[in-house]
Scaffold this motif. Structure first.
Motif, PDB file in Angstrom:
ATOM      1  N   VAL A  17       0.864  -1.218  -0.036  1.00 37.37           N
ATOM      2  CA  VAL A  17       0.153   0.002   0.043  1.00 37.37           C
ATOM      3  C   VAL A  17       0.844   1.243   0.041  1.00 37.37           C
ATOM      4  CG1 VAL A  17      -1.653   1.402   1.357  1.00 37.37           C
ATOM      5  CG2 VAL A  17      -2.159  -1.025   0.845  1.00 37.37           C
ATOM      6  N   VAL A  18       1.838   1.296   0.879  1.00 34.94           N
ATOM      7  CA  VAL A  18       2.624   2.444   1.065  1.00 34.94           C
ATOM      8  C   VAL A  18       3.380   2.628  -0.371  1.00 34.94           C
ATOM      9  CG1 VAL A  18       4.718   3.521   2.038  1.00 34.94           C
ATOM     10  CG2 VAL A  18       2.621   2.393   3.429  1.00 34.94           C
ATOM     11  N   LEU A  19       3.987   1.571  -1.123  1.00 30.38           N
ATOM     12  CA  LEU A  19       4.714   1.641  -2.397  1.00 30.38           C
ATOM     13  C   LEU A  19       3.805   2.205  -3.409  1.00 30.38           C
ATOM     14  CD1 LEU A  19       7.211   1.387  -3.996  1.00 30.38           C
ATOM     15  CD2 LEU A  19       6.589  -0.851  -4.383  1.00 30.38           C
ATOM     16  N   ILE A  20       2.455   1.882  -3.376  1.00 25.19           N
ATOM     17  CA  ILE A  20       1.300   2.401  -4.474  1.00 25.19           C
ATOM     18  C   ILE A  20       1.135   3.822  -4.120  1.00 25.19           C
ATOM     19  CG2 ILE A  20      -1.053   2.091  -5.258  1.00 25.19           C
ATOM     20  CD1 ILE A  20      -0.517  -1.012  -4.803  1.00 25.19           C
ATOM     21  N   VAL A  21       1.062   4.074  -2.751  1.00 22.59           N
ATOM     22  CA  VAL A  21       0.725   5.603  -2.646  1.00 22.59           C
ATOM     23  C   VAL A  21       2.070   6.453  -3.026  1.00 22.59           C
ATOM     24  CG1 VAL A  21       0.631   7.148  -0.691  1.00 22.59           C
ATOM     25  CG2 VAL A  21      -0.704   5.142  -0.672  1.00 22.59           C
ATOM     26  N   PHE A  22       3.239   5.974  -2.994  1.00 18.86           N
ATOM     27  CA  PHE A  22       4.526   6.484  -3.138  1.00 18.86           C
ATOM     28  C   PHE A  22       4.505   6.668  -4.691  1.00 18.86           C
ATOM     29  CE2 PHE A  22       9.060   6.225  -4.576  1.00 18.86           C
ATOM     30  CZ  PHE A  22       9.348   7.463  -4.076  1.00 18.86           C
ATOM     31  N   ILE A  23       4.236   5.617  -5.524  1.00 24.14           N
ATOM     32  CA  ILE A  23       4.215   5.662  -6.981  1.00 24.14           C
ATOM     33  C   ILE A  23       2.900   6.456  -7.590  1.00 24.14           C
ATOM     34  CG2 ILE A  23       3.998   4.563  -9.156  1.00 24.14           C
ATOM     35  CD1 ILE A  23       6.872   4.091  -7.760  1.00 24.14           C
ATOM     36  N   LEU A  24       1.832   6.210  -6.964  1.00 20.68           N
ATOM     37  CA  LEU A  24       0.674   6.962  -7.863  1.00 20.68           C
ATOM     38  C   LEU A  24       0.207   8.363  -7.357  1.00 20.68           C
ATOM     39  CD1 LEU A  24      -1.591   3.892  -8.160  1.00 20.68           C
ATOM     40  CD2 LEU A  24      -0.164   4.731  -9.683  1.00 20.68           C
ATOM     41  N   VAL A  25       0.636   8.444  -6.018  1.00 24.04           N
ATOM     42  CA  VAL A  25       0.292   9.912  -5.626  1.00 24.04           C
ATOM     43  C   VAL A  25       1.640  10.933  -5.489  1.00 24.04           C
ATOM     44  CG1 VAL A  25      -0.700  10.954  -3.265  1.00 24.04           C
ATOM     45  CG2 VAL A  25      -1.638   8.802  -4.087  1.00 24.04           C
ATOM     46  N   ALA A  26       2.693  10.229  -4.605  1.00 21.80           N
ATOM     47  CA  ALA A  26       3.790  11.223  -4.417  1.00 21.80           C
ATOM     48  C   ALA A  26       4.725  11.770  -5.454  1.00 21.80           C
ATOM     49  CB  ALA A  26       4.830  10.403  -3.212  1.00 21.80           C
ATOM     50  N   MET A  27       4.832  10.587  -6.389  1.00 15.54           N
ATOM     51  CA  MET A  27       5.773  10.809  -7.461  1.00 15.54           C
ATOM     52  C   MET A  27       5.239  11.755  -8.214  1.00 15.54           C
ATOM     53  SD  MET A  27       8.446   9.386  -6.734  1.00 15.54           S
ATOM     54  CE  MET A  27       9.582   9.476  -8.373  1.00 15.54           C
ATOM     55  N   LEU A  75      11.825 -11.688  -1.466  1.00  9.88           N
ATOM     56  CA  LEU A  75      12.297 -10.406  -1.166  1.00  9.88           C
ATOM     57  C   LEU A  75      12.506  -9.204  -2.240  1.00  9.88           C
ATOM     58  CD1 LEU A  75      15.612 -11.840   0.669  1.00  9.88           C
ATOM     59  CD2 LEU A  75      13.747 -10.872   1.747  1.00  9.88           C
ATOM     60  N   LEU A  76      12.328  -9.528  -3.354  1.00  7.62           N
ATOM     61  CA  LEU A  76      12.375  -8.689  -4.334  1.00  7.62           C
ATOM     62  C   LEU A  76      10.987  -8.104  -4.586  1.00  7.62           C
ATOM     63  CD1 LEU A  76      14.993  -9.833  -6.831  1.00  7.62           C
ATOM     64  CD2 LEU A  76      15.193  -7.843  -5.486  1.00  7.62           C
ATOM     65  N   ALA A  77       9.980  -8.948  -4.221  1.00  8.99           N
ATOM     66  CA  ALA A  77       8.518  -8.457  -4.269  1.00  8.99           C
ATOM     67  C   ALA A  77       8.220  -7.190  -3.645  1.00  8.99           C
ATOM     68  CB  ALA A  77       7.629  -9.730  -3.844  1.00  8.99           C
ATOM     69  N   GLY A  78       8.873  -6.841  -2.591  1.00 13.33           N
ATOM     70  CA  GLY A  78       8.466  -5.566  -2.073  1.00 13.33           C
ATOM     71  C   GLY A  78       8.760  -4.310  -2.841  1.00 13.33           C
ATOM     72  N   THR A  79       9.715  -4.362  -3.801  1.00 16.53           N
ATOM     73  CA  THR A  79      10.096  -3.433  -4.801  1.00 16.53           C
ATOM     74  C   THR A  79       9.225  -2.968  -5.845  1.00 16.53           C
ATOM     75  OG1 THR A  79      11.574  -4.658  -5.940  1.00 16.53           O
ATOM     76  CG2 THR A  79      12.557  -3.986  -4.014  1.00 16.53           C
ATOM     77  N   ILE A  80       8.284  -3.923  -6.130  1.00 17.16           N
ATOM     78  CA  ILE A  80       7.625  -3.677  -7.329  1.00 17.16           C
ATOM     79  C   ILE A  80       6.327  -3.515  -7.055  1.00 17.16           C
ATOM     80  CG2 ILE A  80       6.922  -4.789  -9.598  1.00 17.16           C
ATOM     81  CD1 ILE A  80       9.350  -6.419  -9.575  1.00 17.16           C
ATOM     82  N   PRO A  81       5.455  -2.462  -7.714  1.00 16.00           N
ATOM     83  CA  PRO A  81       4.158  -2.206  -7.077  1.00 16.00           C
ATOM     84  C   PRO A  81       3.192  -3.290  -7.492  1.00 16.00           C
ATOM     85  CG  PRO A  81       5.080  -0.362  -8.154  1.00 16.00           C
ATOM     86  CD  PRO A  81       6.091  -0.980  -8.164  1.00 16.00           C
ATOM     87  N   VAL A  82       2.488  -3.656  -6.362  1.00 13.38           N
ATOM     88  CA  VAL A  82       1.313  -4.730  -6.473  1.00 13.38           C
ATOM     89  C   VAL A  82       1.990  -6.230  -6.452  1.00 13.38           C
ATOM     90  CG1 VAL A  82      -0.672  -5.663  -7.667  1.00 13.38           C
ATOM     91  CG2 VAL A  82      -0.092  -3.100  -8.027  1.00 13.38           C
ATOM     92  N   LEU A  83       3.373  -6.334  -6.610  1.00  9.31           N
ATOM     93  CA  LEU A  83       3.748  -7.553  -6.611  1.00  9.31           C
ATOM     94  C   LEU A  83       3.812  -8.164  -5.131  1.00  9.31           C
ATOM     95  CD1 LEU A  83       4.717  -9.808  -8.432  1.00  9.31           C
ATOM     96  CD2 LEU A  83       7.032  -9.025  -7.976  1.00  9.31           C
ATOM     97  N   SER A  84       4.027  -7.322  -4.322  1.00  7.33           N
ATOM     98  CA  SER A  84       4.071  -7.905  -2.642  1.00  7.33           C
ATOM     99  C   SER A  84       2.595  -8.519  -2.502  1.00  7.33           C
ATOM    100  CB  SER A  84       4.279  -6.751  -1.721  1.00  7.33           C
ATOM    101  OG  SER A  84       3.229  -5.932  -1.685  1.00  7.33           O
ATOM    102  N   PHE A  85       1.397  -8.121  -2.941  1.00  8.91           N
ATOM    103  CA  PHE A  85       0.219  -8.573  -2.793  1.00  8.91           C
ATOM    104  C   PHE A  85       0.253 -10.138  -3.353  1.00  8.91           C
ATOM    105  CE2 PHE A  85      -0.925  -4.167  -2.981  1.00  8.91           C
ATOM    106  CZ  PHE A  85      -1.136  -3.840  -1.796  1.00  8.91           C
ATOM    107  N   VAL A  86       0.919 -10.228  -4.769  1.00  5.86           N
ATOM    108  CA  VAL A  86       0.753 -11.460  -5.304  1.00  5.86           C
ATOM    109  C   VAL A  86       1.668 -12.535  -4.342  1.00  5.86           C
ATOM    110  CG1 VAL A  86       1.427 -12.797  -7.345  1.00  5.86           C
ATOM    111  CG2 VAL A  86       0.346 -10.522  -7.547  1.00  5.86           C
ATOM    112  N   ALA A  87       2.691 -11.837  -4.006  1.00  3.41           N
ATOM    113  CA  ALA A  87       3.883 -12.571  -3.317  1.00  3.41           C
ATOM    114  C   ALA A  87       3.232 -13.310  -1.902  1.00  3.41           C
ATOM    115  CB  ALA A  87       5.095 -11.936  -2.803  1.00  3.41           C
ATOM    116  N   GLU A  88       2.386 -12.342  -1.306  1.00  2.00           N
ATOM    117  CA  GLU A  88       1.664 -12.674  -0.097  1.00  2.00           C
ATOM    118  C   GLU A  88       0.737 -13.954  -0.370  1.00  2.00           C
ATOM    119  OE1 GLU A  88      -1.287 -13.237   2.438  1.00  2.00           O
ATOM    120  OE2 GLU A  88      -1.936 -11.968   0.841  1.00  2.00           O
ATOM    121  N   ARG A  89      -0.112 -13.897  -1.207  1.00  2.00           N
ATOM    122  CA  ARG A  89      -0.984 -14.898  -1.520  1.00  2.00           C
ATOM    123  C   ARG A  89      -0.282 -16.291  -1.860  1.00  2.00           C
ATOM    124  NH1 ARG A  89      -4.535 -14.778   1.306  1.00  2.00           N
ATOM    125  NH2 ARG A  89      -5.517 -16.393  -0.033  1.00  2.00           N
ATOM    126  N   TRP A  90       0.712 -16.000  -2.540  1.00  2.00           N
ATOM    127  CA  TRP A  90       1.581 -17.241  -3.074  1.00  2.00           C
ATOM    128  C   TRP A  90       2.256 -17.723  -1.832  1.00  2.00           C
ATOM    129  CZ3 TRP A  90       7.035 -17.974  -3.247  1.00  2.00           C
ATOM    130  CH2 TRP A  90       7.200 -19.112  -3.926  1.00  2.00           C
TER     131      TRP A  90
END
Length: 103
Positions: A17-27, A75-90
């Motif tokens: 969520v924080v990464l999405i806010v960073f990419i879609l709002v802050a940037m 570990l790398l999944a936290g660097t790509i927006p939305v991928l941490s959600f996919v990694a969590e389910r997996w």
């Protein structure tokens, strides 16, 4: 391992969520509206949370005895927006495969 999985799930969602806010709002605020203030707040927060994500993910990986390749991908999944959600389910599905079926 249940507590490690819960920690991982919570941190993965928060980092995502924080990464999405960073990419879609802050940037966009910084580059399109010349307002870098939000980036100055969100970037360090995401950096700190990503470090927490690394520790929690590594802990889960060691408890589940996953191979290094799987660990690195998580570990790398936290660097790509939305991928941490996919990694969590997996990861949740993989951990639940390891747990014995309830009697």
């Amino acid at each position: 391992m249940s507590a490690a999985l819960t920690r991982f799930r919570v941190v993965a969602y928060v980092v995502g969520v924080v990464l999405i806010v960073f990419i879609l709002v802050a940037m966009p605020l910084k580059y399109f509206f010349d307002s870098p203030g939000f980036v100055a707040v969100i970037a360090p927060v995401h950096g700190f949370l990503y470090m927490v994500y690394l520790v929690v993910t590594f802990d889960l990986s060691m408890r589940a005895k996953w191979p290094l390749s799987r660990t690195v991908l998580l570990l790398l999944a936290g660097t790509i927006p939305v991928l941490s959600f996919v990694a969590e389910r997996w990861a949740t599905a993989k951990v639940r495969e390891l747990e014995p079926a309830p009697a």
